[in-house]
Design a protein around this motif. Structure first.
Motif, PDB file in Angstrom:
ATOM      1  N   ARG A  39       0.840  -1.211   0.000  1.00 53.63           N
ATOM      2  CA  ARG A  39       0.000   0.000   0.000  1.00 53.63           C
ATOM      3  C   ARG A  39       0.871   1.256   0.000  1.00 53.63           C
ATOM      4  O   ARG A  39       1.810   1.385   0.775  1.00 53.63           O
ATOM      5  N   ASP A  40       0.554   2.155  -0.916  1.00 55.55           N
ATOM      6  CA  ASP A  40       1.239   3.444  -1.067  1.00 55.55           C
ATOM      7  C   ASP A  40       2.707   3.309  -1.473  1.00 55.55           C
ATOM      8  O   ASP A  40       3.476   4.279  -1.381  1.00 55.55           O
ATOM      9  N   SER A  41       3.099   2.122  -1.929  1.00 57.02           N
ATOM     10  CA  SER A  41       4.479   1.933  -2.380  1.00 57.02           C
ATOM     11  C   SER A  41       4.502   1.765  -3.902  1.00 57.02           C
ATOM     12  O   SER A  41       3.464   1.581  -4.546  1.00 57.02           O
ATOM     13  N   ALA A  42       5.710   1.839  -4.478  1.00 50.45           N
ATOM     14  CA  ALA A  42       5.885   1.682  -5.923  1.00 50.45           C
ATOM     15  C   ALA A  42       6.122   0.211  -6.263  1.00 50.45           C
ATOM     16  O   ALA A  42       7.062  -0.401  -5.757  1.00 50.45           O
ATOM     17  N   VAL A  43       5.259  -0.323  -7.103  1.00 43.55           N
ATOM     18  CA  VAL A  43       5.326  -1.732  -7.506  1.00 43.55           C
ATOM     19  C   VAL A  43       5.427  -1.802  -9.023  1.00 43.55           C
ATOM     20  O   VAL A  43       4.709  -1.074  -9.729  1.00 43.55           O
ATOM     21  N   VAL A  44       6.278  -2.668  -9.539  1.00 46.63           N
ATOM     22  CA  VAL A  44       6.346  -2.905 -10.979  1.00 46.63           C
ATOM     23  C   VAL A  44       6.033  -4.368 -11.262  1.00 46.63           C
ATOM     24  O   VAL A  44       6.542  -5.265 -10.593  1.00 46.63           O
ATOM     25  N   ASP A  45       5.157  -4.579 -12.236  1.00 43.71           N
ATOM     26  CA  ASP A  45       4.795  -5.921 -12.706  1.00 43.71           C
ATOM     27  C   ASP A  45       5.567  -6.171 -13.993  1.00 43.71           C
ATOM     28  O   ASP A  45       5.295  -5.549 -15.026  1.00 43.71           O
ATOM     29  N   LEU A  46       6.571  -7.056 -13.940  1.00 36.91           N
ATOM     30  CA  LEU A  46       7.406  -7.348 -15.100  1.00 36.91           C
ATOM     31  C   LEU A  46       6.817  -8.483 -15.926  1.00 36.91           C
ATOM     32  O   LEU A  46       6.317  -9.457 -15.368  1.00 36.91           O
ATOM     33  N   ALA A  47       6.938  -8.355 -17.269  1.00 36.04           N
ATOM     34  CA  ALA A  47       6.309  -9.310 -18.184  1.00 36.04           C
ATOM     35  C   ALA A  47       4.849  -9.444 -17.795  1.00 36.04           C
ATOM     36  O   ALA A  47       4.334 -10.533 -17.570  1.00 36.04           O
ATOM     37  N   CYS A  48       4.179  -8.292 -17.734  1.00 37.79           N
ATOM     38  CA  CYS A  48       2.847  -8.201 -17.122  1.00 37.79           C
ATOM     39  C   CYS A  48       1.737  -8.816 -17.946  1.00 37.79           C
ATOM     40  O   CYS A  48       0.639  -9.032 -17.435  1.00 37.79           O
ATOM     41  N   GLY A  49       1.994  -9.095 -19.234  1.00 38.15           N
ATOM     42  CA  GLY A  49       0.931  -9.663 -20.055  1.00 38.15           C
ATOM     43  C   GLY A  49      -0.270  -8.746 -20.087  1.00 38.15           C
ATOM     44  O   GLY A  49      -0.151  -7.540 -20.357  1.00 38.15           O
ATOM     45  N   THR A  50      -1.444  -9.285 -19.786  1.00 35.98           N
ATOM     46  CA  THR A  50      -2.657  -8.475 -19.775  1.00 35.98           C
ATOM     47  C   THR A  50      -2.958  -7.886 -18.403  1.00 35.98           C
ATOM     48  O   THR A  50      -4.069  -7.436 -18.136  1.00 35.98           O
ATOM     49  N   GLY A  51      -1.959  -7.901 -17.499  1.00 35.72           N
ATOM     50  CA  GLY A  51      -2.009  -7.052 -16.327  1.00 35.72           C
ATOM     51  C   GLY A  51      -2.642  -7.581 -15.068  1.00 35.72           C
ATOM     52  O   GLY A  51      -2.954  -6.805 -14.171  1.00 35.72           O
ATOM     53  N   SER A  52      -2.791  -8.883 -14.912  1.00 36.18           N
ATOM     54  CA  SER A  52      -3.486  -9.402 -13.732  1.00 36.18           C
ATOM     55  C   SER A  52      -2.768  -9.051 -12.426  1.00 36.18           C
ATOM     56  O   SER A  52      -3.396  -8.642 -11.452  1.00 36.18           O
ATOM     57  N   ALA A  53      -1.441  -9.213 -12.385  1.00 31.71           N
ATOM     58  CA  ALA A  53      -0.709  -8.891 -11.156  1.00 31.71           C
ATOM     59  C   ALA A  53      -0.687  -7.383 -10.928  1.00 31.71           C
ATOM     60  O   ALA A  53      -0.806  -6.919  -9.789  1.00 31.71           O
ATOM     61  N   ALA A  54      -0.528  -6.606 -11.993  1.00 28.82           N
ATOM     62  CA  ALA A  54      -0.541  -5.153 -11.863  1.00 28.82           C
ATOM     63  C   ALA A  54      -1.853  -4.674 -11.258  1.00 28.82           C
ATOM     64  O   ALA A  54      -1.877  -3.838 -10.341  1.00 28.82           O
ATOM     65  N   LEU A  55      -2.952  -5.208 -11.729  1.00 32.44           N
ATOM     66  CA  LEU A  55      -4.261  -4.782 -11.235  1.00 32.44           C
ATOM     67  C   LEU A  55      -4.523  -5.299  -9.832  1.00 32.44           C
ATOM     68  O   LEU A  55      -5.188  -4.632  -9.032  1.00 32.44           O
ATOM     69  N   ALA A  56      -3.986  -6.465  -9.500  1.00 33.76           N
ATOM     70  CA  ALA A  56      -4.096  -6.951  -8.119  1.00 33.76           C
ATOM     71  C   ALA A  56      -3.340  -6.023  -7.176  1.00 33.76           C
ATOM     72  O   ALA A  56      -3.790  -5.744  -6.059  1.00 33.76           O
ATOM     73  N   THR A  65       3.404   0.188 -11.970  1.00 36.36           N
ATOM     74  CA  THR A  65       3.867   0.241 -13.351  1.00 36.36           C
ATOM     75  C   THR A  65       3.818  -1.169 -13.914  1.00 36.36           C
ATOM     76  O   THR A  65       4.247  -2.115 -13.247  1.00 36.36           O
ATOM     77  N   GLY A  66       3.283  -1.320 -15.119  1.00 34.31           N
ATOM     78  CA  GLY A  66       3.241  -2.625 -15.778  1.00 34.31           C
ATOM     79  C   GLY A  66       4.123  -2.601 -17.013  1.00 34.31           C
ATOM     80  O   GLY A  66       4.019  -1.677 -17.828  1.00 34.31           O
ATOM     81  N   VAL A  67       4.978  -3.608 -17.148  1.00 36.31           N
ATOM     82  CA  VAL A  67       5.948  -3.656 -18.251  1.00 36.31           C
ATOM     83  C   VAL A  67       5.771  -4.947 -19.040  1.00 36.31           C
ATOM     84  O   VAL A  67       5.756  -6.039 -18.465  1.00 36.31           O
ATOM     85  N   ASP A  68       5.653  -4.811 -20.347  1.00 33.43           N
ATOM     86  CA  ASP A  68       5.636  -6.003 -21.208  1.00 33.43           C
ATOM     87  C   ASP A  68       6.182  -5.627 -22.573  1.00 33.43           C
ATOM     88  O   ASP A  68       6.030  -4.492 -23.034  1.00 33.43           O
ATOM     89  N   LEU A  69       6.798  -6.610 -23.224  1.00 29.50           N
ATOM     90  CA  LEU A  69       7.423  -6.389 -24.523  1.00 29.50           C
ATOM     91  C   LEU A  69       6.418  -6.404 -25.670  1.00 29.50           C
ATOM     92  O   LEU A  69       6.703  -5.917 -26.755  1.00 29.50           O
ATOM     93  N   THR A  70       5.229  -6.952 -25.439  1.00 29.15           N
ATOM     94  CA  THR A  70       4.257  -7.171 -26.514  1.00 29.15           C
ATOM     95  C   THR A  70       3.174  -6.101 -26.489  1.00 29.15           C
ATOM     96  O   THR A  70       2.306  -6.109 -25.602  1.00 29.15           O
ATOM     97  N   PRO A  71       3.189  -5.165 -27.456  1.00 31.54           N
ATOM     98  CA  PRO A  71       2.209  -4.070 -27.441  1.00 31.54           C
ATOM     99  C   PRO A  71       0.766  -4.545 -27.434  1.00 31.54           C
ATOM    100  O   PRO A  71      -0.089  -3.916 -26.789  1.00 31.54           O
ATOM    101  N   ALA A  72       0.476  -5.651 -28.115  1.00 35.84           N
ATOM    102  CA  ALA A  72      -0.909  -6.124 -28.182  1.00 35.84           C
ATOM    103  C   ALA A  72      -1.431  -6.514 -26.810  1.00 35.84           C
ATOM    104  O   ALA A  72      -2.610  -6.290 -26.493  1.00 35.84           O
ATOM    105  N   LEU A  73      -0.581  -7.081 -25.974  1.00 33.59           N
ATOM    106  CA  LEU A  73      -1.011  -7.474 -24.626  1.00 33.59           C
ATOM    107  C   LEU A  73      -1.178  -6.251 -23.740  1.00 33.59           C
ATOM    108  O   LEU A  73      -2.126  -6.173 -22.949  1.00 33.59           O
TER     109      LEU A  73
END
Length: 264
Positions: A39-56, A65-73
Motif C-alpha cells: 500500500r502506497d508503495s511503488a510496484v512494478v509488474d514485469l512481463a505483465c501480459g494483460t495485467g493481472s498482477a498489476a491490477l491486483a 507500473t506494468g511492463v511487457d514487450l508485446t504491445p498487443a497485450l
C-alpha cells in the motif's frame, strides 16, 4: 525440436490463459505484501501480459507500473477495469529503462520465467530499493508429466541442454543459486492449479488457437509434424477425462518471494 526462439506472445489469445491463472497473480501480490506492505508503495509488474498482477497490486493500494514487450497485450491490459491507475510501459522485462532503485516491490505472474534469467535477475536487482521484495509465480516440473508439455518433448525431442526453461524457476535450488548474490529470505510456497475444459475438443482448441506458447510453436512446424503434435496432445488430454468427457488435471506451481539485501 525446432531451434529455440522467443515466443510470439501476440499469437493466439493470451487473455484466455491470463483469465485462468489470474487467481495466482493475486497470490503473488499477497505474498509480496506479507514481506513488505505494498500500500502506497511503488510496484512494478514485469512481463505483465494483460495485467493481472498489476491490477491486483492496484487493488492492494500500490502505485503500479506494468511492463511487457508485446504491445498487443499491453493494449488489452490498458482497457481493463482499474487500468487507468497503472503506468503501462512497452519494454523488455530485462531491459526496462526504468529508474535505478525506483521500486519497493517487483512482481510477476508466470511472466519473468520466460526471460533469460541472468539479465532478468540483474534488472530486478537494479530496480529494487535495498530491502525491496521480488515476488513471482512459476510452474513446477511434474514428474508425472503434463498433457500441455509432455507431448512436445515426446513428439519433437528434448530441447538443447544449454537452453533455459521456464520451469527451472520451479526448482528451489536453482532459485537460490540465481538469487544468492543479491537476495536473502527466499521463500518458496507451492500450490496446485487445476486446468479444466468441457471436452477434449475444447482443450485442444485452447492449445491450437489460444495459448500463445502452443500456437507459436505449432505455427513453426511443417503440416505433418503439426498434425502429429496435435494428435499427441489429443491423446494426452483424453487420458485426463471423466465419465462425462470433461478434461481436468492439476499443474503444480510455486510462489517465490525474496528480499533484496542491502549490499547490492
Amino acid at each position: 525440436m525446432p531451434d529455440p526462439q522467443p515466443t510470439n506472445w501476440a499469437a493466439g489469445r493470451y487473455q484466455a490463459v491470463a483469465e485462468r491463472i489470474a487467481v495466482i497473480a493475486g497470490e503473488v501480490v499477497t505474498a509480496a505484501d506479507r514481506l513488505r506492505p505494498v500500500r502506497d508503495s511503488a510496484v512494478v509488474d514485469l512481463a505483465c501480459g494483460t495485467g493481472s498482477a498489476a491490477l491486483a497490486a492496484v487493488g492492494a493500494g500500490a502505485h503500479v507500473t506494468g511492463v511487457d514487450l508485446t504491445p498487443a497485450l499491453v493494449a488489452i491490459a490498458a482497457e481493463r477495469p482499474g487500468a487507468d491507475a497503472v503506468q503501462w510501459v512497452i519494454a523488455d522485462a530485462a531491459h526496462t529503462g526504468l529508474p535505478d532503485g525506483g521500486f519497493s516491490t517487483v512482481v510477476s505472474n508466470m511472466g519473468i520465467i520466460f526471460v533469460e534469467p541472468t539479465s532478468l535477475v540483474a534488472e530486478v536487482t537494479r530496480l529494487l530499493t535495498p530491502g525491496g521484495v521480488f515476488a513471482f509465480s512459476t510452474w513446477v516440473r511434474d514428474d508425472a508429466g503434463s498433457p500441455f508439455f509432455t507431448p512436445i518433448v515426446e513428439t519433437l525431442g528434448q530441447p538443447p541442454a544449454s537452453v533455459y526453461s521456464p520451469d527451472q524457476w520451479g526448482d528451489l535450488e536453482i532459485v537460490r543459486s540465481r538469487l544468492a548474490a543479491g537476495f536473502d529470505d527466499v521463500r518458496f510456497e507451492t500450490g496446485s492449479h487445476t486446468w479444466q475444459f468441457d471436452s477434449v475438443e475444447s482443450a485442444v482448441r485452447f492449445i491450437a488457437d489460444e495459448s500463445p506458447m502452443h500456437v507459436d510453436l505449432l505455427g513453426r512446424l511443417d503440416e505433418t509434424t503439426r498434425e502429429r503434435l496435435l494428435e499427441a496432445f489429443t491423446a494426452a488430454l483424453s487420458a485426463q477425462t471423466d465419465d462425462a468427457g470433461r478434461v481436468s488435471f492439476a499443474a503444480p506451481y510455486a510462489v517465490v518471494t525474496a528480499r533484496k539485501n542491502g549490499n547490492v
